[in-house]
Design an enzyme around this catalytic site. Structure first.
Site, PDB file in Angstrom:
ATOM      1  N   THR A  74      -0.091   3.044  -4.832  1.00  0.00           N
ATOM      2  CA  THR A  74       0.487   2.174  -5.869  1.00  0.00           C
ATOM      3  C   THR A  74      -0.259   2.384  -7.182  1.00  0.00           C
ATOM      4  O   THR A  74       0.302   2.181  -8.256  1.00  0.00           O
ATOM      5  CB  THR A  74       0.402   0.693  -5.453  1.00  0.00           C
ATOM      6  OG1 THR A  74      -0.950   0.384  -5.065  1.00  0.00           O
ATOM      7  CG2 THR A  74       1.356   0.378  -4.314  1.00  0.00           C
ATOM      8  N   CYS A 127       0.867  -1.183   0.000  1.00  0.00           N
ATOM      9  CA  CYS A 127       0.000   0.000   0.000  1.00  0.00           C
ATOM     10  C   CYS A 127       0.903   1.231   0.000  1.00  0.00           C
ATOM     11  O   CYS A 127       1.638   1.461   0.970  1.00  0.00           O
ATOM     12  CB  CYS A 127      -0.895  -0.029   1.250  1.00  0.00           C
ATOM     13  SG  CYS A 127      -1.945   1.420   1.380  1.00  0.00           S
ATOM     14  N   CYS A 138      -5.064   6.208  -4.428  1.00  0.00           N
ATOM     15  CA  CYS A 138      -4.389   4.922  -4.250  1.00  0.00           C
ATOM     16  C   CYS A 138      -2.928   5.129  -4.638  1.00  0.00           C
ATOM     17  O   CYS A 138      -2.645   5.493  -5.781  1.00  0.00           O
ATOM     18  CB  CYS A 138      -5.056   3.876  -5.149  1.00  0.00           C
ATOM     19  SG  CYS A 138      -4.233   2.276  -5.135  1.00  0.00           S
TER      20      CYS A 138
HETATM   21  N1  LIG Z   1      -6.056  -2.566  -2.091  1.00  0.00           N
HETATM   22  C1  LIG Z   1      -4.718  -2.840  -2.625  1.00  0.00           C
HETATM   23  C2  LIG Z   1      -3.644  -2.579  -1.545  1.00  0.00           C
HETATM   24  C3  LIG Z   1      -3.660  -1.128  -1.096  1.00  0.00           C
HETATM   25  C4  LIG Z   1      -3.313  -0.213  -2.203  1.00  0.00           C
HETATM   26  C5  LIG Z   1      -3.566   1.263  -1.966  1.00  0.00           C
HETATM   27  N2  LIG Z   1      -4.279   1.635  -0.781  1.00  0.00           N
HETATM   28  C6  LIG Z   1      -2.282   2.062  -2.090  1.00  0.00           C
HETATM   29  O1  LIG Z   1      -2.202   3.180  -1.569  1.00  0.00           O
HETATM   30  O2  LIG Z   1      -1.357   1.560  -2.787  1.00  0.00           O
HETATM   31  C7  LIG Z   1      -4.642  -4.296  -3.054  1.00  0.00           C
HETATM   32  O3  LIG Z   1      -5.198  -5.155  -2.378  1.00  0.00           O
HETATM   33  O4  LIG Z   1      -3.972  -4.549  -4.069  1.00  0.00           O
END
Ligand SMILES: N[C@H](CCC[C@H](N)C(=O)O)C(=O)O
EC number: 5.1.1.7
Length: 258
Positions: A200, A74, A198
């Site tokens: 990533t 994350c 988000c």
């Molecule tokens: N939900 C994403 C992980 C968190 C990604 C997001 N909150 C970030 O800031 O990168 C997954 O299961 O692939």
């Protein structure tokens, strides 16, 4: 069992944050984690993050999606845990910590955290989308009318459809504003809905837009519902290195659960 909980947000992506250096949080209790992330019955968050001891790095990050399951990296949470480590006086201006996808460096500049992401060597471009993994899997597609997109239904269809199926992917919709500015909306796996940003995901969008020639720039601003994030990188052939996710990370509250 811990009973002091913190809440952090990084560009509107929010997390329950726990100092688990004593190691007494039950990571197997998905029901309890999803209760803590529930926006009505619990604290409410897109995810839950544990800060743990590490034998050589400054600390270890363990990430759970709001559905209670441990998940991949994350980016916004990575920036928030660095701010949390600073608050706990574990680090000062810079740090190295371990997350599920390996070691990460970060630099602390007030409320702005710069987080180094893992190198990306495998960008797959198709007719209407790009797929890459920036610590979490991301499907990226250009969308003309971002404002009016029914993201929950359109995003879920892609996330659960072929070739992703139950393992799934995060889904990012992007529109170009300028050579170095793109607007992004993200449907997040494990939240199973839109998040305000988000980390990533915006990293994936910046690399994907460069990869398919929508920009030559290597410092890109991503405008999200939760605020502005920046991504910088160096391109070497078809690989991307020295990737940094830059943006705010703030503590929202500290409290105990009754
Ligand atoms: N939900 C994403 C992980 C968190 C990604 C997001 N909150 C970030 O800031 O990168 C997954 O299961 O692939």
């Amino acid at each position: 069992m811990t009973n002091t909980f913190y809440k952090y947000q990084g560009a509107g992506n929010d997390f329950v944050m726990i100092d688990n250096r004593q190691g007494n949080f039950n990571k197997k209790d998905a029901k309890y984690i999803s209760f803590l992330c529930d926006r009505r019955f619990g604290i409410g968050a897109d995810g839950l993050i544990l800060l743990e001891n590490h034998e050589s790095a400054d600390f270890k990050m363990v990430y759970f999606n709001a559905d209670g399951n441990e998940s991949s990296m994350c980016g916004n949470g990575g920036r928030c845990i660095v701010a949390f480590a600073k608050y706990l006086n574990i680090v000062d201006k810079a740090t190295t910590f371990e997350a599920i996808d390996g070691m990460h460096k970060a630099v602390i500049d007030g409320e702005t955290i710069q987080l180094q992401m893992q190198d990306v060597h495998d960008v797959n471009s198709y007719e209407k989308h790009v797929f890459l993994d920036t610590g979490s899997p991301h499907h990226v597609q250009i969308e003309k009318d971002l404002e009016n997109l029914e993201i929950k239904s359109v995003g879920a269809k892609i996330r659960y459809g072929a070739p992703y199926h139950s393992e799934g992917t995060n889904v990012n919709f992007v529109s170009k504003i300028a050579d170095d500015i793109f607007a992004v909306r993200t449907y997040e796996r494990g939240v199973e809905g839109e998040t305000l940003s988000c980390g990533t995901g915006v990293t994936a969008v910046a690399l994907a837009m460069n990869y398919i020639g929508k920009t030559e720039k290597n410092l890109i601003t991503l405008e999200t519902k939760g605020g502005k994030l920046q991504v910088s990188f160096q391109k070497n052939g078809d690989s991307y290195q020295d990737i940094w996710l830059i943006g705010p990370a703030k503590q929202v509250f500290k409290g105990t659960i009754s």
